[in-house]
Design a protein around this motif. Structure first.
Motif, PDB file in Angstrom:
ATOM      1  N   GLY A 148     -11.652 -55.256  37.063  1.00 36.14           N
ATOM      2  CA  GLY A 148     -11.768 -54.985  35.636  1.00 36.14           C
ATOM      3  C   GLY A 148     -10.470 -54.476  35.043  1.00 36.14           C
ATOM      4  O   GLY A 148      -9.404 -54.635  35.629  1.00 36.14           O
ATOM      5  N   PRO A 149     -10.567 -53.853  33.857  1.00 37.88           N
ATOM      6  CA  PRO A 149      -9.378 -53.294  33.212  1.00 37.88           C
ATOM      7  C   PRO A 149      -8.673 -52.298  34.141  1.00 37.88           C
ATOM      8  O   PRO A 149      -9.331 -51.611  34.931  1.00 37.88           O
ATOM      9  N   PHE A 150      -7.383 -52.228  33.993  1.00 33.95           N
ATOM     10  CA  PHE A 150      -6.554 -51.448  34.905  1.00 33.95           C
ATOM     11  C   PHE A 150      -7.073 -50.024  35.106  1.00 33.95           C
ATOM     12  O   PHE A 150      -7.229 -49.564  36.226  1.00 33.95           O
TER      13      PHE A 150
ATOM     14  N   LYS B 110     -14.421 -52.530  25.821  1.00 35.18           N
ATOM     15  CA  LYS B 110     -13.739 -53.819  25.738  1.00 35.18           C
ATOM     16  C   LYS B 110     -14.246 -54.751  26.838  1.00 35.18           C
ATOM     17  O   LYS B 110     -14.488 -55.928  26.598  1.00 35.18           O
TER      18      LYS B 110
END
Lengths: 276, 432, 313
Positions: B391-393, B427
């Motif tokens: 997923g997102p960092f 997000k």
């Protein structure tokens, strides 16, 4: 400047160097030795003082629990074989290029030169190792470490061999000396310094590799020292006295060997580095 | 001429070196050796070694065990190379279930992903399966296929040194306030109240031991599912409060706890360096080995002032799987059979202190320490949002844990961290 | 080896005109044949894998048996640098900090040590050997040694800090870990750099110094006017070696921190994306390619600047 004055300046310089070098480079090892001789309870309460009492038992325990002999032997086998093979291969590639015995020699030379600028290729090597049956085998591990010695060796030897008079080959040919015999009996003995330089680079690269054994080996019995010792460290991270003994067991032969050969090592390594 | 003949043999020798070991490997497939990998949990490794020696005697084959320290780091690399290398037979993993219904498979851990992708051999119908606890079997089942032999469940909470508690006339706290009061008393007496350590690759402990206990006490229900269905927020007062409480608890730990190696936790507690230890029950066997005279008690780390809300964290642990590309599959199945024999498994439980996954009674010293708390608590996987591997960092597990560590040591505020996580989380959910 | 059998007279044969084309020599054919093991090994273990890195970097190759491999173009590069998902940019920053500090400090320190240790004097040999020792001990021993020294609540480093009423988590601290890792890297490699400078200084004829001294040059001017310009080749080599080596570093990070606490260099990031966690070999290969590009982007201009300086002196 008078000789006396210069000697005094030299003494000052040395004293300054010693003040910097001894604490940074000798004391850590001495501290390791100190800890390795302490009892576990002393280390928990008073690690910095001298061992009281001196406990030698950490050494046999570390030896028994760490499988260190096996790791050390593996490292020696890998380093010696990879260095020997890669230097030998490099000699046989470099000589015909230096003598223009091979057509396309300069193309081959350019290919090896490109090797210096290639990306880290551990992922394709990992895939290749599986496909070629080299994964998790000792021979495979050696073959996967030919890279340094081979690339550097070819580049270095081509230059070196060009300085050996061509007359030598021709006289040998007239005397009916075979090629292999010529290389081994005549060429190699004349190339001592070059062989040493390349061997050092290859040996240091193989000996010090840590990611290689993590990616290419899966069985503990094949681990070289770098990974074996790291596993040992993980298992006994909290038992520093045992760990220190283990590390010292491995460090001692290295320090002794290094002490004996350092003159040659230093000369060979620097000769190579400056010429490159 | 002579020289070229020799040269030819050199080339041939080089070729042999490259290909020479292939036939050996296929030949070995019939007899073994059986190759097993396991992460280092010293009592479990010891138990496995004992079982392997027994298996070697019973079946006249060799068993090799390869280990790596640090489950999410070094061991993960060993798993990755083993799954692809095709040389290992049996691998230790974490259970593949439960994972939240809304999570895309690309965000599973590699162990889960291998399960989903069918890298593990299905084990349905093996003779030992019917003796398994149903809950344990469920954790190993995906799409109706059983993939592993779960060896049991560990419990996470606070272990205390009874002698130190007795010296200062303390009794185990049942609420957060009582815990803080007790810790302050100990601090005033110059005793380190709580030992905890994460250096060497265990920032995950900040999450599964410390934060989870607080979340669990403050937040009823399945936190994981609430996050993945978009019904929960990192910026909610409950989450922020959990972060603050976790941070306050770290003030009772030894100084620079984040720089002490996590593998040193049992040794330090056994040596009496602190009155309490925040840890999993897997370490108790090591504590008792290091100091057989120590008397240990246990209570769940409180996060609430309502005693009933404070529960242990349950972590289904080591699960054996057989790789589909294993060179010695039949032998591996035989090893599973051997492992699950009551006499052999009893020994595993005794050495590791795990709460058993098989029906029946298997006593151990650790179970005696846990006493009435034994096997009671909430599943770790339900107490925290599962983090997306790809997923997102900021939400990838290692990065999330290191931000959490920064909150705990005061390098960033709970609010700032929560805002960062929440933005990325929203997000991510919107992008699905 | 049978040294005694080597006919010494070959070395003394009269000089002959060299053959115009080497490949007409009777050594040409066996010579060319004997090249094959080396060339095969080089193709197999250097060239093909290097090209493979580029190919794999454009796929979603995960290495999971049975999973299809798709061509994804530059997708891996896009996701690597995207601020949402990529770890590339933070790692790039850490790597550059690491590389610049190591290259600068290591060379300045080595130059200083070389000046101190350049003359033959009792015990100088021992000092030279001591600074070279870490290279022989190897990365794992070096790492464990410093982990022992930087134990937060017990080790010698903690005791030194305690004198100043300070303490630190050392490798466990997000602010201290990177400087410490940089220190250990320099410590392990400074000996080698020093030896390069020493070898180069040994080649400077003593007459140059005598001449400068006659002109009344002081100690600083001797260094600035004689030593410094004459070791510029060695300087190029050691700066380049340090820069390229430190941009690709991962072994020592692996041992000391595993990449946590702001020490995730690109090398470590490459290793972690490929072999840990989700284990994405395609993405890992893409990181390798970026590291290669970075090395070229930094090393080529650096080399050009250094070489030009050599000429201009």
């Amino acid at each position: 400047m008078s000789r006396r004055l210069r000697a005094r300046e030299q003494a000052w310089k040395l004293a300054l160097a010693a003040v910097i070098i001894v604490p940074l480079f000798a004391v850590p090892l001495l501290y390791l030795l100190d800890v390795s001789l302490e009892s576990a309870s002393q280390f928990l309460t008073d690690p910095l003082s001298f061992p009281h009492p001196v406990v030698l038992g950490n050494y046999p325990s570390a030896w028994a629990q760490g499988n260190l002999g096996q790791y050390f032997l593996n490292s020696v086998i890998y380093t010696v074989s990879a260095t020997f093979l890669s230097v030998l291969f490099a000699v046989f590639v470099a000589f015909p290029i230096a003598r223009r015995y091979a057509r396309g020699g300069s193309l081959i030379y350019a290919l090896f030169l490109a090797g210096f600028f290639l990306p880290v290729s551990i992922i394709p090597l990992f895939i290749e190792a599986q496909k070629l049956g080299l994964y998790n085998t000792q021979w495979g591990y050696v073959l996967l470490h030919l890279q340094t010695g081979l690339t550097l060796g070819v580049l270095f030897f081509v230059g070196y061999f060009s300085n050996i008079p061509r007359d030598l080959d021709e006289s040998a040919q007239l005397d009916g000396c075979g090629y292999l015999q010529y290389v081994i009996r005549i060429l190699l003995p004349l190339s001592g310094p070059a062989l040493v330089t390349v061997s050092i680079y290859s040996a240091v690269a193989t000996w010090n590799d840590l990611i290689g054994p993590i990616v290419f080996l899966a069985s503990e019995k094949y681990f070289p020292l770098t990974r074996g010792l790291f596993t040992f460290y993980g298992q006994y991270e909290s038992e520093w006295t045992l760990l220190a003994a283990g590390v010292f067991i491995v460090a001692l032969p290295l320090v002794l060997t290094f002490g004996v050969i350092q003159r040659y090592l230093v000369r060979g390594a620097t000769a190579g580095a400056v010429k490159l | 001429m002579r020289s070229s003949v020799r040269m030819g043999s050199l080339v041939a020798a080089a070729a042999l070196i490259g290909g020479g070991l292939v036939p050996v490997a296929t030949q070995a497939a019939v007899n073994g050796p059986l190759n097993i990998i396991e992460w280092v949990n010293p009592p479990a490794v010891k138990a496995t070694n004992i079982i392997d020696r027994g298996f070697e005697q019973a079946y006249h084959v060799k068993v090799n065990l390869t280990t790596a320290v640090g489950r999410p780091t070094n061991y993960a690399a060993l798993e990755k190379t083993s799954v692809e290398g095709g040389t290992q037979d049996i691998m230790a993993v974490f259970p593949i279930q439960p994972y939240p219904p809304g999570m895309p498979t690309s965000d599973l851990t590699s162990e889960q992903l291998w399960g989903v992708d069918g890298v593990y051999l299905p084990l349905n119908g093996q003779p030992w399966v019917k003796r398994l606890n149903p809950a344990s079997a469920a954790a190993q089942t995906y799409n109706g296929k059983l993939y592993g032999l779960n060896t049991g469940v560990y419990q996470i909470g606070v272990f205390y040194n009874k002698a130190i508690f007795a010296r200062y006339h303390l009794s185990p706290p049942r609420t957060l306030n009582a815990f803080i009061k007790l810790a302050r008393t100990l601090k005033a007496k110059h005793v380190t109240p709580l030992y905890f350590a994460t250096s060497g690759g265990a920032t995950v402990y900040d999450y599964v031991m410390l934060l989870d206990s607080q979340l669990m006490a403050l937040w009823p229900g399945n936190v994981d599912n609430q996050f993945w269905s978009g019904k929960a927020s990192f910026e909610s007062p409950r989450f922020i409060r959990a972060l603050r409480q976790a941070k306050e608890i770290t003030s009772f730990m030894e100084p620079n706890w984040q720089g002490e190696p996590w593998t040193g936790m049992p040794g330090a507690f056994a040596a009496g360096k602190a009155a309490m230890l925040l840890d999993g029950s897997w370490d108790m066997a090591s504590v008792l080995t290091a100091n057989p005279k120590i008397h240990i008690g246990y209570f769940p780390l409180p996060g609430s002032n309502v005693p009933a809300r404070n529960q242990s964290i349950l972590q289904p642990d080591l699960t054996w799987v057989i790789l589909k590309n294993a060179p010695h599959r039949a032998l591996a199945l035989r090893w599973f059979n051997y492992f699950s024999q009551p006499k052999v498994y009893a020994n595993y439980v005794k050495e590791t202190g795990i709460s058993p996954s098989f029906k029946g009674s298997y006593p151990s010293a650790t179970q005696a320490i846990l006493g009435s708390y034994l096997s009671k608590g909430l599943l770790e996987a339900n107490a925290e949002p599962a983090l997306p591997a790809n997923g997102p960092f900021v939400l990838q597990p290692a990065n999330f844990w290191s931000t959490l560590q920064n909150v705990l040591i005061g390098r960033t505020t709970p609010r700032a961290a929560a805002a960062k996580w929440e933005t990325a989380w929203k997000k991510m959910l919107a992008g699905k | 080896m049978g040294q005694t059998e080597t006919p010494a007279r070959w070395l003394q044969t009269p000089r002959r005109r060299p053959a115009a084309r080497g490949w007409r020599s009777s050594y040409a054919r066996p010579g060319a044949a004997a090249m094959s093991p080396g060339i095969i090994a080089y193709l197999l273990f250097s060239l093909v894998p290097a090209l493979g890195t580029f190919v794999i970097s454009m796929t979603n190759y995960s290495g999971i048996p049975g999973l299809p491999v798709r061509f994804v173009g530059l997708g891996n590069f896009a996701s690597m640098v995207s601020s949402a998902a990529g770890g590339f940019l933070p790692s790039l920053e850490i790597t550059m900090t690491f590389a610049v500090s190591v290259t600068l400090v290591q060379n300045v320190a080595a130059l200083g040590l070389a000046v101190l240790l350049r003359n033959r004097f009792p015990l100088v040999g021992l000092m030279r050997a001591l600074i070279f020792l870490p290279a022989a001990l190897g990365v794992t021993i070096n790492g464990i040694l410093w982990l022992l020294i930087f134990t937060p609540n017990q080790g010698p480093a903690a005791s030194v800090l305690a004198v100043f009423h300070r303490s630190s988590a050392f490798f466990g601290s997000p602010s201290a870990a990177l400087p410490l890792v940089i220190f250990v890297q320099i410590w392990a490699n400074v000996g080698f750099t020093t030896l390069i400078y020493l070898a180069s200084m040994d080649n400077i004829p003593e007459d140059y110094y005598d001449a400068a001294r006659l002109d009344g040059a002081g100690r600083w001017h001797l260094f600035r006017g004689v030593t410094y310009p004459l070791i510029s080749t060695a300087m190029t080599v050691s700066i380049l070696l340090a820069a390229v080596g430190s941009m690709n570093v991962y072994d020592i990070i692996y041992v000391l921190t595993g990449g946590v606490n702001n020490t995730m260099t690109l090398g470590m990031y490459m290793f972690n994306t490929s072999f840990v966690g989700s284990g994405d070999l395609g993405l890992g290969a893409a990181v390798s390619v970026m590291m290669f590009v970075l090395t070229l982007v930094v090393a080529l201009p650096l080399q050009w600047i250094l070489r030009r300086r050599e000429v201009s002196v």
